[in-house]
Scaffold this motif. Structure first.
Motif, PDB file in Angstrom:
ATOM      1  N   ARG A 128      32.896  28.843  56.359  1.00  0.00           N
ATOM      2  CA  ARG A 128      34.490  28.725  55.605  1.00  0.00           C
ATOM      3  C   ARG A 128      33.849  29.620  54.407  1.00  0.00           C
ATOM      4  NH1 ARG A 128      37.539  24.082  56.409  1.00  0.00           N
ATOM      5  NH2 ARG A 128      35.512  22.575  56.123  1.00  0.00           N
ATOM      6  N   VAL A 129      34.872  30.977  53.403  1.00  0.00           N
ATOM      7  CA  VAL A 129      34.649  31.557  52.549  1.00  0.00           C
ATOM      8  C   VAL A 129      35.778  30.222  51.560  1.00  0.00           C
ATOM      9  CG1 VAL A 129      35.203  33.304  50.565  1.00  0.00           C
ATOM     10  CG2 VAL A 129      33.111  33.020  53.184  1.00  0.00           C
ATOM     11  N   PHE A 130      35.364  30.383  50.508  1.00  0.00           N
ATOM     12  CA  PHE A 130      36.403  29.734  49.134  1.00  0.00           C
ATOM     13  C   PHE A 130      35.678  30.194  47.813  1.00  0.00           C
ATOM     14  CE2 PHE A 130      35.297  26.246  52.504  1.00  0.00           C
ATOM     15  CZ  PHE A 130      36.791  25.288  52.917  1.00  0.00           C
ATOM     16  N   SER A 131      37.449  30.380  47.559  1.00  0.00           N
ATOM     17  CA  SER A 131      37.246  31.265  46.107  1.00  0.00           C
ATOM     18  C   SER A 131      37.634  30.774  45.437  1.00  0.00           C
ATOM     19  CB  SER A 131      37.945  32.653  46.393  1.00  0.00           C
ATOM     20  OG  SER A 131      38.923  32.012  46.586  1.00  0.00           O
ATOM     21  N   GLY A 132      36.982  30.929  43.846  1.00  0.00           N
ATOM     22  CA  GLY A 132      37.854  31.176  42.914  1.00  0.00           C
ATOM     23  C   GLY A 132      37.923  31.554  41.685  1.00  0.00           C
ATOM     24  N   GLU A 182      32.807  29.900  39.739  1.00  0.00           N
ATOM     25  CA  GLU A 182      31.789  28.967  40.830  1.00  0.00           C
ATOM     26  C   GLU A 182      32.538  27.515  40.704  1.00  0.00           C
ATOM     27  OE1 GLU A 182      31.378  30.782  37.413  1.00  0.00           O
ATOM     28  OE2 GLU A 182      29.124  32.004  37.970  1.00  0.00           O
ATOM     29  N   ARG A 183      32.725  26.896  39.390  1.00  0.00           N
ATOM     30  CA  ARG A 183      32.706  25.518  39.863  1.00  0.00           C
ATOM     31  C   ARG A 183      34.283  25.275  40.624  1.00  0.00           C
ATOM     32  NH1 ARG A 183      32.789  22.889  35.061  1.00  0.00           N
ATOM     33  NH2 ARG A 183      31.572  25.084  34.224  1.00  0.00           N
ATOM     34  N   GLY A 184      35.200  26.358  40.448  1.00  0.00           N
ATOM     35  CA  GLY A 184      36.406  26.006  41.236  1.00  0.00           C
ATOM     36  C   GLY A 184      36.730  26.160  42.679  1.00  0.00           C
ATOM     37  N   ALA A 185      35.699  27.958  43.237  1.00  0.00           N
ATOM     38  CA  ALA A 185      35.403  27.829  43.801  1.00  0.00           C
ATOM     39  C   ALA A 185      34.431  26.600  44.654  1.00  0.00           C
ATOM     40  CB  ALA A 185      34.011  29.307  44.572  1.00  0.00           C
ATOM     41  N   ALA A 186      33.348  26.060  44.272  1.00  0.00           N
ATOM     42  CA  ALA A 186      32.844  24.375  44.637  1.00  0.00           C
ATOM     43  C   ALA A 186      33.629  23.403  44.935  1.00  0.00           C
ATOM     44  CB  ALA A 186      32.223  24.312  43.841  1.00  0.00           C
ATOM     45  N   LEU A 231      31.536  38.862  51.054  1.00  0.00           N
ATOM     46  CA  LEU A 231      31.454  37.856  49.795  1.00  0.00           C
ATOM     47  C   LEU A 231      31.835  39.023  49.045  1.00  0.00           C
ATOM     48  CD1 LEU A 231      31.237  35.025  50.367  1.00  0.00           C
ATOM     49  CD2 LEU A 231      29.149  35.636  49.761  1.00  0.00           C
ATOM     50  N   ILE A 232      31.428  39.557  48.338  1.00  0.00           N
ATOM     51  CA  ILE A 232      31.522  40.039  47.087  1.00  0.00           C
ATOM     52  C   ILE A 232      33.089  40.785  47.022  1.00  0.00           C
ATOM     53  CG2 ILE A 232      30.970  41.978  45.750  1.00  0.00           C
ATOM     54  CD1 ILE A 232      28.147  41.694  46.551  1.00  0.00           C
ATOM     55  N   ARG A 233      33.920  41.949  48.010  1.00  0.00           N
ATOM     56  CA  ARG A 233      34.629  41.903  48.126  1.00  0.00           C
ATOM     57  C   ARG A 233      36.222  40.579  48.093  1.00  0.00           C
ATOM     58  NH1 ARG A 233      34.040  45.092  51.909  1.00  0.00           N
ATOM     59  NH2 ARG A 233      33.691  46.944  51.332  1.00  0.00           N
ATOM     60  N   ALA A 234      36.246  39.680  48.410  1.00  0.00           N
ATOM     61  CA  ALA A 234      36.583  38.225  47.746  1.00  0.00           C
ATOM     62  C   ALA A 234      35.969  37.590  46.413  1.00  0.00           C
ATOM     63  CB  ALA A 234      35.549  36.913  49.815  1.00  0.00           C
ATOM     64  N   ALA A 235      35.091  37.662  46.097  1.00  0.00           N
ATOM     65  CA  ALA A 235      34.632  37.716  44.506  1.00  0.00           C
ATOM     66  C   ALA A 235      35.306  38.529  43.976  1.00  0.00           C
ATOM     67  CB  ALA A 235      33.560  37.918  44.363  1.00  0.00           C
ATOM     68  N   ILE A 236      35.471  39.672  44.019  1.00  0.00           N
ATOM     69  CA  ILE A 236      36.589  40.365  43.424  1.00  0.00           C
ATOM     70  C   ILE A 236      38.224  40.224  43.589  1.00  0.00           C
ATOM     71  CG2 ILE A 236      36.857  43.045  43.353  1.00  0.00           C
ATOM     72  CD1 ILE A 236      33.610  43.988  43.942  1.00  0.00           C
ATOM     73  N   SER A 250      39.698  35.392  26.030  1.00  0.00           N
ATOM     74  CA  SER A 250      37.880  36.347  26.354  1.00  0.00           C
ATOM     75  C   SER A 250      38.277  37.237  26.928  1.00  0.00           C
ATOM     76  CB  SER A 250      37.276  35.131  27.004  1.00  0.00           C
ATOM     77  OG  SER A 250      37.770  35.692  28.469  1.00  0.00           O
ATOM     78  N   ALA A 251      39.401  37.386  28.232  1.00  0.00           N
ATOM     79  CA  ALA A 251      39.398  38.888  28.768  1.00  0.00           C
ATOM     80  C   ALA A 251      38.781  39.179  29.459  1.00  0.00           C
ATOM     81  CB  ALA A 251      40.331  39.959  28.142  1.00  0.00           C
ATOM     82  N   PHE A 252      37.530  37.968  29.440  1.00  0.00           N
ATOM     83  CA  PHE A 252      36.378  38.293  30.765  1.00  0.00           C
ATOM     84  C   PHE A 252      36.802  37.141  31.694  1.00  0.00           C
ATOM     85  CE2 PHE A 252      32.392  37.753  32.450  1.00  0.00           C
ATOM     86  CZ  PHE A 252      31.527  38.506  31.922  1.00  0.00           C
ATOM     87  N   LYS A 253      37.258  38.168  33.314  1.00  0.00           N
ATOM     88  CA  LYS A 253      37.441  37.813  34.232  1.00  0.00           C
ATOM     89  C   LYS A 253      36.295  37.836  35.409  1.00  0.00           C
ATOM     90  CE  LYS A 253      42.501  39.532  33.660  1.00  0.00           C
ATOM     91  NZ  LYS A 253      43.113  40.514  34.647  1.00  0.00           N
ATOM     92  N   VAL A 254      36.463  36.456  35.245  1.00  0.00           N
ATOM     93  CA  VAL A 254      35.340  36.345  36.616  1.00  0.00           C
ATOM     94  C   VAL A 254      35.932  36.036  38.500  1.00  0.00           C
ATOM     95  CG1 VAL A 254      32.724  35.334  36.953  1.00  0.00           C
ATOM     96  CG2 VAL A 254      33.682  35.312  34.719  1.00  0.00           C
ATOM     97  N   GLY A 255      35.208  36.082  38.984  1.00  0.00           N
ATOM     98  CA  GLY A 255      35.240  35.457  40.097  1.00  0.00           C
ATOM     99  C   GLY A 255      34.678  35.362  41.345  1.00  0.00           C
ATOM    100  N   ALA A 256      34.615  34.456  41.641  1.00  0.00           N
ATOM    101  CA  ALA A 256      33.667  33.489  42.731  1.00  0.00           C
ATOM    102  C   ALA A 256      34.056  33.499  44.498  1.00  0.00           C
ATOM    103  CB  ALA A 256      33.084  32.751  42.783  1.00  0.00           C
TER     104      ALA A 256
END
Ligand code: ZN
Length: 152
Positions: free
Chosen positions: A49-53, A68-72, A19-24, A35-41
């Motif tokens: 099923r796994v959904f990412s954002g 997080e909301r993108g994945a949701a 799951l963490i690998r998918a977030a990365i 911001s250059a602050f990149k986030v994955g979820a």
């Protein structure tokens, strides 16, 4: 066929790492020119099923949205409305692994996730595949307001 066996919201170490690998991987797609602050979820649902954002910023700053909301949104649009766990990975590309903080979900995302988990989902916040913290959403959103408050 899902690689996750969801049982009582407990994941094996291998499943957590997947799951963490998918977030990365989702983090690599982030649009964060300001911001250059990149986030994955990566969001695991009860059906396996796994959904990412990823975070998507906007020139009108307030119009951006969190990973997080993108994945949701992806999950709900695909018919998955029962969330089991989410992994979040967020840092700047210039942060060496040892310098990374833990990018916990913001308050809005905690509330958003609560809608589809009643607080009973796990939140994994990661610096890397093997370096992470785990919390229950209910501990991150104490006394969260949800559908039950509206008798739903
Ligand atoms: Zn957020």
């Amino acid at each position: 066929m899902s690689e996750f066996k969801v049982r009582d919201n407990e994941l094996s170490e291998l499943e957590v790492q997947t799951l963490i690998r998918a977030a990365i991987a989702a983090r690599d797609k982030a649009y964060a020119p300001y911001s250059a602050f990149k986030v994955g979820a990566a969001l695991l649902c009860s059906d396996g099923r796994v959904f990412s954002g990823c975070n998507v910023e906007n020139a009108a700053y307030g119009a951006g949205i969190c990973a997080e909301r993108g994945a949701a949104m992806q999950a709900v649009a695909a018919g998955a409305q029962e969330f089991t766990a989410i992994a979040v990975a967020g840092w700047k590309d210039t942060n060496a692994e040892r310098d990374r903080g833990l990018a916990y979900p913001c308050g809005i995302c905690r509330q958003f996730l609560n809608e589809f988990s009643d607080g009973r989902m796990s939140v994994y916040v990661a610096r890397s595949v093997t370096d992470y913290e785990k919390n229950d959403l209910s501990s991150l959103l104490l006394h969260g307001f949800g559908p039950r408050n509206l008798d739903l």
